[in-house]
Design an enzyme around this catalytic site. Structure first.
Site, short mmCIF file in Angstrom:
data_model
loop_
_atom_site.label_atom_id
_atom_site.label_comp_id
_atom_site.label_asym_id
_atom_site.label_seq_id
_atom_site.Cartn_x
_atom_site.Cartn_y
_atom_site.Cartn_z
N TYR A 113 43.62 49.56 35.38
CA TYR A 113 42.53 49.18 34.39
C TYR A 113 43.14 49.73 33.32
O TYR A 113 44.40 49.94 32.82
CB TYR A 113 41.14 49.36 34.71
CG TYR A 113 40.22 48.68 33.93
CD1 TYR A 113 40.11 47.51 33.66
CD2 TYR A 113 38.96 49.44 33.49
CE1 TYR A 113 39.32 46.58 33.03
CE2 TYR A 113 38.32 48.71 32.51
CZ TYR A 113 38.46 47.40 32.31
OH TYR A 113 37.54 46.61 31.53
N ARG A 122 39.71 39.40 21.75
CA ARG A 122 39.59 40.48 21.22
C ARG A 122 39.86 41.30 22.54
O ARG A 122 38.97 41.84 23.37
CB ARG A 122 38.17 40.88 20.79
CG ARG A 122 38.10 42.17 19.90
CD ARG A 122 36.79 42.69 19.86
NE ARG A 122 36.04 43.07 21.04
CZ ARG A 122 34.84 43.75 21.34
NH1 ARG A 122 34.13 43.58 20.07
NH2 ARG A 122 34.21 43.81 22.51
N LYS A 125 39.67 43.34 35.98
CA LYS A 125 38.23 43.66 36.51
C LYS A 125 37.91 42.90 37.56
O LYS A 125 36.94 43.53 38.28
CB LYS A 125 37.60 43.05 35.09
CG LYS A 125 36.38 43.70 34.94
CD LYS A 125 36.13 43.53 33.40
CE LYS A 125 35.07 44.73 32.67
NZ LYS A 125 35.00 44.73 31.38
N GLU A 145 34.11 38.30 28.95
CA GLU A 145 34.90 39.34 28.72
C GLU A 145 35.82 39.18 27.63
O GLU A 145 36.41 38.10 27.47
CB GLU A 145 36.00 39.56 30.05
CG GLU A 145 37.02 40.73 29.83
CD GLU A 145 36.28 42.14 29.95
OE1 GLU A 145 36.91 43.03 29.54
OE2 GLU A 145 35.01 42.28 30.43
N ASP A 146 35.98 40.26 26.71
CA ASP A 146 36.91 40.35 25.43
C ASP A 146 36.75 38.82 24.56
O ASP A 146 37.72 38.50 24.21
CB ASP A 146 38.26 40.28 26.05
CG ASP A 146 38.83 41.63 26.68
OD1 ASP A 146 37.93 42.68 26.29
OD2 ASP A 146 39.40 41.92 27.53
N ASP A 190 31.40 43.93 27.57
CA ASP A 190 31.69 44.50 26.31
C ASP A 190 30.40 45.01 25.45
O ASP A 190 30.74 46.16 24.78
CB ASP A 190 32.63 43.80 25.35
CG ASP A 190 33.87 43.43 26.05
OD1 ASP A 190 34.22 44.39 26.69
OD2 ASP A 190 34.23 42.04 26.11
#
Length: 686
Positions: free
Chosen positions: A195, A248, A266, A338-339, A362
């Protein structure tokens, strides 16, 4: 107990070998019925029994049915298609179509190539004999424990973390259970490899190292057929989807489809740490393009080479995706965002909060982890409760305000006060300085999510140092996430202090990223509290607000520190310090596992508060004595079980659990959480 899988051979290969797709009297009868149906639909010239004989070529009338029955395909035109030779006209004809419905035992070389069932050198003598593996493996036989040692020897022999990461993913393809056994037994050592921070480096070169379908890819061009794409994934009973659009990625900016590397990593953690079966978790990439010029001009980039889709078109695509997921996998399947960008992350979470079981790690996961560190540190800071702190959060994006909101929710619940009153104990600093009521009255463009933190009673401050002097916080939290905030403004830090300048690795920039928590800021924090709380959560480490050693030196070793990056142990004033990174991995694996235990159909804030308390409860006095406010990573499965049990109990309490009847006791729920965790030990096939 023998592993089974669908037949991977083509129907033609099976027909040529004389094997029937179905066995027994009933199977032969079904074959005859199917053949009769095909013959009945065939044009003149199709032989009885559905076989293609010496057929005249079909007339090119565009008749789709005729082409389907005869097997004619334009894909065959060319070297093997229509051609003139010695005055005769030839056309290749496919055999009549048949449906490859079959379940069979996997043996021999196919078993060794199946990562889910392969055991490598751990097959017993009996298994090798009865499953046709003799001669396909060396004669040696290893236990799974020995295999784990072999893998770790190879991993430790590789000096580059990226190579170590890719080697582990290769192991996942070859031997799934051994991969997870290695992760479970070496969480401390392998977490930073599988990770953060290594996965960020892997994502930057993901187009070069892409190797296989470990995820599902949906593009903006797939609008109207997303449900059909979801059906292509072989598992029908998923419990969790990790969804990203790669805008991101871990402080690295817009990586487009390459951001799927984080979602894949993840997904592995949901199994190794949270105990979910790997077959229940699916990473998904929503490829809506990228605004990264380097990727758009890269001939090896594996995603769509278009600008990002935005606005109404983007929302319609996400709406169709969420609806298709619920239709395919059920109303209670969990969707983890996610992101996503600051612009979309919180907005999408709020958009689907009442329609599906969704959360954004996040925002909520990071916030709950931060709160857990604050709760665990109370004995060291001398505070009796979280509400005794005054918080200053440097970074007022969705992540920063999410942390503030989580802390305020906890204070409001703990002290039974209105949420607005609890928010007054949390102050925010954005790129323009301290957010105050006077600023909100003057600035028409102040973002809506910042308004709840525009308090009165303080002067306007242009820097973090001025804000610390005005607010006099006992807890300072840094979460710089925007690339532009590292270049100018209150969050850019003091560029005149050259020794505190790190090198920024954000997208398309090589600018210096000064430390935000300078020596002056940290010394002032030491004056505001006997044991100030300093959380420098930005990552990667070259944009962190400060290091643990800098914080200890500036406060005389009195501070309680947590960072977003791994910290090597060091010695301060003759005392060993072992800081543990503040990572949402303490929360999200157990949180999702708890939702599945309760079969929850919605996610609510009190569940996150319960998860934070669960993590804090696992921190021992020994941990605090070493300077850590989080438990050892080696205990992560115990932590996840505790988080899952408490989250599941909270789901029952709030009425969002779908399991009927009276919920079990807390002790029984914890025991069930431990018992039902995925066990990567090999299964016996004989």
């Amino acid at each position: 107990r023998l592993p089974t899988a669908p037949d991977s051979r083509t129907p033609a290969a099976r027909t040529s070998s004389g094997m029937s797709l179905r066995y027994g009297l009933r199977g032969r009868l079904l074959d005859r019925v199917a053949s009769a149906l095909v013959a009945a639909r065939a044009p003149n010239g199709l032989a009885a029994g559905g076989r293609a004989g010496n057929l005249a070529p079909p007339r090119d009338t565009g008749d789709a049915l005729s082409r389907a029955v005869t097997g004619y395909s334009r894909a065959n035109e060319g070297t093997d298609g229509p051609r003139e030779e010695d005055g005769a006209y030839y056309r290749y004809e496919d055999p009549a179509p048949i449906t490859p419905w079959v379940r069979r035992v996997i043996t021999g070389i196919e078993l060794l190539r199946n990562g889910r069932y392969n055991k490598g050198m751990a097959f017993s003598e009996e298994e090798r004999y009865k499953m046709h593996l003799l001669g396909l493996l060396p004669p040696g036989k290893f236990t799974q424990n020995t295999q784990v040692k072999r893998v770790m020897r190879v991993i430790r022999g590789l000096s580059d973390p990226t190579e170590q990461h890719l080697h582990l993913l290769g192991l996942l393809e070859r031997n799934e259970r051994l991969f997870y056994r290695v992760l479970v037994e070496h969480q401390d050592e392998l977490f930073p490899i599988i990770y953060t921070p290594t996965v960020g480096r892997v994502c930057k070169k993901f187009s070069e190292v892409f190797y296989g379908p470990r995820a599902l890819y949906i593009t903006s061009r797939d609008k109207g057929r997303i449900y059909d794409i979801l059906k292509n994934w072989p598992e029908k009973h998923l419990k969790l989807l990790v969804v990203t659009d790669g805008e991101r990625v871990m402080g690295l900016g817009d990586l487009g489809v390459q951001g799927i590397g984080v979602a894949v990593a993840k997904s592995c953690l949901y199994t190794s740490m949270g105990g979910l079966d790997p077959a229940d978790v699916l990473p998904v990439c929503i490829d809506v393009g990228t605004n990264n010029e380097a990727l758009l001009n890269d001939p090896l980039y594996i995603g769509q080479k278009t600008r990002r889709v935005e606005g109404e078109e983007y929302d319609e695509l996400m709406d169709e995706f969420v609806d298709a997921v619920k239709l395919r996998f059920g109303d209670r399947v969990i969707v983890q965002f996610e992101d996503f960008s600051n612009q979309n992350g919180k907005r999408l979470q709020e958009r689907y909060a009442t329609r599906a079981t969704t959360f954004n790690d996040d925002i909520s996961g990071v916030a709950a982890t931060t709160l857990a560190g604050v709760i665990a540190s109370l004995p060291k800071t001398g505070m009796k409760k979280v509400g005794d702190h005054t918080f200053l959060v440097a970074g007022a994006g969705e992540t920063g305000t999410g942390i503030g909101e989580m802390i305020a929710e906890y204070i409001a619940q703990d002290e039974k006060i209105p949420i607005n009153e609890a928010r007054e104990r949390v102050w925010m600093v954005d790129s323009k300085g301290l957010i105050t009521r006077s600023r909100a009255e003057k600035e028409e463009d102040l973002a809506l999510h910042k308004l709840p933190w525009a308090h009165g009673g303080k002067r306007e401050c242009a820097t973090v140092l001025e804000a610390v002097e005005a607010v006099r916080p006992t807890a300072l939290i840094g979460v710089r996430r925007h690339d532009h905030s590292l270049k100018s403004g209150a969050l850019a830090g003091d560029s005149s202090d050259e020794k505190n300048v790190g090198q920024l690795v954000g997208q398309n920039t090589a600018d210096a990223a000064p430390r935000l928590f300078t020596q002056a800021v940290l010394q002032k924090m030491g004056e505001c509290a006997q044991a100030p709380l300093v959380f420098a959560l930005s990552r990667p480490d070259n944009i962190a607000e400060c290091t643990a050693k800098e914080a200890y030196d500036a406060t005389g070793g009195r501070c309680v520190f947590a960072g977003g990056c791994q910290v090597e142990p060091f010695v301060h004033a003759g005392r060993g310090v072992e800081i543990r990174a503040s990572t949402s991995a303490y929360v999200f694996p157990g949180f999702a596992y708890g939702l599945t235990l309760a079969d929850a159909h919605r996610v609510r804030t009190p569940m996150w508060l319960e998860a934070a308390e669960a993590v804090a409860s696992m921190v021992t006095e020994e941990d605090l004595g070493k300077g850590a406010v989080y438990p050892r990573m080696a205990k992560i499965r115990e932590v996840s079980a505790m988080v899952a049990a408490r989250v599941a109990m909270k789901c029952h309490e709030m009425g969002v659990a779908s399991i009927p009847g009276k919920p079990p006791s807390s002790a029984k729920m914890l025991a069930d959480a431990k018992r039902l965790m995925y066990n990567p030990a090999y299964r016996c096939y004989m």
